[in-house]
Write a protein that holds these residues in place. Structure first.
Motif, PDB file in Angstrom:
ATOM      1  N   GLU A 189       6.687   5.704 -13.334  1.00  0.00           N
ATOM      2  CA  GLU A 189       8.060   5.694 -12.839  1.00  0.00           C
ATOM      3  C   GLU A 189       8.170   4.542 -11.837  1.00  0.00           C
ATOM      4  O   GLU A 189       7.648   4.617 -10.736  1.00  0.00           O
ATOM      5  CB  GLU A 189       8.412   7.023 -12.159  1.00  0.00           C
ATOM      6  CG  GLU A 189       8.424   8.232 -13.079  1.00  0.00           C
ATOM      7  CD  GLU A 189       9.628   8.245 -14.020  1.00  0.00           C
ATOM      8  OE1 GLU A 189      10.501   7.355 -13.882  1.00  0.00           O
ATOM      9  OE2 GLU A 189       9.702   9.141 -14.883  1.00  0.00           O
ATOM     10  N   ARG A 190       8.821   3.481 -12.259  1.00  0.00           N
ATOM     11  CA  ARG A 190       8.940   2.302 -11.390  1.00  0.00           C
ATOM     12  C   ARG A 190      10.093   2.477 -10.416  1.00  0.00           C
ATOM     13  O   ARG A 190      11.160   2.983 -10.769  1.00  0.00           O
ATOM     14  CB  ARG A 190       9.151   1.041 -12.230  1.00  0.00           C
ATOM     15  CG  ARG A 190       9.175  -0.250 -11.400  1.00  0.00           C
ATOM     16  CD  ARG A 190       9.119  -1.465 -12.299  1.00  0.00           C
ATOM     17  NE  ARG A 190       7.837  -1.554 -12.976  1.00  0.00           N
ATOM     18  CZ  ARG A 190       6.752  -2.091 -12.426  1.00  0.00           C
ATOM     19  NH1 ARG A 190       6.786  -2.567 -11.195  1.00  0.00           N
ATOM     20  NH2 ARG A 190       5.626  -2.155 -13.114  1.00  0.00           N
ATOM     21  N   ILE A 191       9.872   2.068  -9.185  1.00  0.00           N
ATOM     22  CA  ILE A 191      10.924   2.116  -8.171  1.00  0.00           C
ATOM     23  C   ILE A 191      11.975   1.052  -8.485  1.00  0.00           C
ATOM     24  O   ILE A 191      11.633  -0.087  -8.791  1.00  0.00           O
ATOM     25  CB  ILE A 191      10.336   1.886  -6.769  1.00  0.00           C
ATOM     26  CG1 ILE A 191       9.374   3.033  -6.413  1.00  0.00           C
ATOM     27  CG2 ILE A 191      11.441   1.788  -5.720  1.00  0.00           C
ATOM     28  CD1 ILE A 191       8.675   2.857  -5.084  1.00  0.00           C
ATOM     29  N   THR A 221       4.912   1.203  -8.454  1.00  0.00           N
ATOM     30  CA  THR A 221       5.145   2.210  -9.486  1.00  0.00           C
ATOM     31  C   THR A 221       4.447   3.504  -9.084  1.00  0.00           C
ATOM     32  O   THR A 221       3.352   3.473  -8.502  1.00  0.00           O
ATOM     33  CB  THR A 221       4.589   1.734 -10.839  1.00  0.00           C
ATOM     34  OG1 THR A 221       5.237   0.516 -11.219  1.00  0.00           O
ATOM     35  CG2 THR A 221       4.820   2.770 -11.920  1.00  0.00           C
ATOM     36  N   LEU A 230      14.089   6.374  -7.753  1.00  0.00           N
ATOM     37  CA  LEU A 230      12.811   6.703  -8.378  1.00  0.00           C
ATOM     38  C   LEU A 230      13.024   7.881  -9.321  1.00  0.00           C
ATOM     39  O   LEU A 230      13.521   8.942  -8.900  1.00  0.00           O
ATOM     40  CB  LEU A 230      11.762   7.061  -7.316  1.00  0.00           C
ATOM     41  CG  LEU A 230      10.409   7.569  -7.837  1.00  0.00           C
ATOM     42  CD1 LEU A 230       9.676   6.472  -8.620  1.00  0.00           C
ATOM     43  CD2 LEU A 230       9.532   8.065  -6.684  1.00  0.00           C
TER      44      LEU A 230
END
Length: 359
Positions: free
Chosen positions: A16-18, A324, A63
């Protein structure tokens, strides 16, 4: 070089990339109003300005489909800033009117600063939340005095040889003592890797300085030799230009080394940080970071400072989006923890003193 400290991603985990959705144009409107009102109110509005800025940046940080929230209160921050102004004002007054007393005041400020840093960490995390669950900090004031006063003094006695150890212990204190709800963060970066990063930094700086000195000395001597060893004005001017060019080259090289150091260090720290079963992964690279700082600086100079909010958004966007979260399971498996209000004095004084407390 930053790839050296990248951690492996578990095969079954999802990333899960910011995301950072703030724009320079939107933040410019907030920034210019904050600046003007802070000037008109002689600094009083700075507390409200900080809340507006943080609320915008937090709400722009996403996020896994959710954004963050900032809950700090302006009046609490203002009270802290008043204390900060009194402390720093007392030092400046002592330095100007009775210098011998300034040392005593400085010692008193140094003595209270770890406590202020500790309160700052509590305040900043307590007033941050994600998906309705607040962050928190469980570290003790004794730990703050050990890591922010005791170990730095010891490192000074060793002429800085212990500073990588101090840096690692401070980051471990900040990260491992933080929590999200009732789920605690963990930090497992070994001291040896901090020494490796600092060794790279020092080695490159020493090597670059030696090369720059040798090149400048050789060229300056060559100019004199070509003119028969005379010391006329033309020769002196040529040598001055060579020295000036050498200094500029050394400065540019130093900046590149520092940017590389920053990128490697961020990767090292975040690639060894974990939240429960979830790990972080940082992929910052120094060429991207260098290009960002160079273009930001040129734009700020060319616009007489008006590009500052755009530069801040660009820098924050790159730092955040280089990170991430490697999720193992569900992010919803967190129990909210209750906590009382935390005093804002520590955060505000730390801001005035220039401390970087960001995790």
């Amino acid at each position: 070089m930053s790839a050296v400290f990248e951690s492996a991603v578990p095969a079954l985990a999802r990333e899960e990339r910011i995301e950072f959705t703030a724009t320079g144009g939107e933040y410019f409107r907030i920034w210019i109003v904050n600046l003007l009102l802070t000037i008109v109110t002689l600094g009083v509005y700075s507390a409200w300005a900080k809340v507006r800025r943080n609320q915008y940046f937090y709400a722009s940080t996403r996020l896994a489909g959710s954004t963050f929230e900032y809950h700090g209160k302006p009046l609490a921050i203002l009270r802290g800033r008043v204390v900060g102004v009194i402390l720093l004002g007392a030092y400046q007054a002592a330095l100007r009117y009775h210098p011998p007393t300034a040392g005593i005041v400085l010692l008193l400020i140094a003595g209270v600063m770890p406590w202020l840093v500790w309160k700052s960490l509590q305040f900043a995390l307590h007033n941050s939340s994600y998906r309705g669950v607040r962050f928190g900090f469980r570290g003790s004031w004794k730990g703050a005095y050990l890591y922010y006063l005791g170990l730095p003094l010891l490192a000074g006695l060793t002429l800085g040889l212990l500073y990588p150890l101090v840096h690692q212990r401070i980051k471990r204190f900040q990260h491992a003592e933080s929590r999200y709800g009732t789920t605690h963060f963990a930090f497992d970066a070994p001291v040896g890797q901090f020494y490796k990063v600092y060794g790279i930094l020092v080695g490159l700086l020493v090597l670059g300085g030696g090369v720059a000195f040798g090149v400048v000395a050789g060229l300056a001597g060559g100019v004199a030799a070509l003119n028969g060893g005379t010391a006329d004005i033309a020769v002196r001017a040529g040598q001055v230009l060579i020295v000036f060019a050498g200094v500029l080259g050394w400065y540019a090289f130093t900046l590149c080394v520092v940017w590389a150091f920053m990128a490697i260090l961020q990767n090292l720290i975040w690639n060894h940080t974990q939240l429960g079963p979830h790990r972080f992964r940082s992929t910052m690279t120094w060429p991207r970071l260098a290009g960002l700082y160079i273009t930001n600086t040129l734009a700020i100079v060319c616009t007489l400072g008006l590009f500052i909010p755009f530069a801040q958004v660009r820098a924050l966007k790159y730092r955040l989006e280089s990170t991430t979260l490697v999720v193992a399971g569900s992010l919803d498996d967190v129990v909210a923890a209750k906590g009382g209000d935390v005093n804002a004095v520590g955060e505000s004084v730390a801001d005035l003193a220039g401390f970087d407390l960001a995790l």
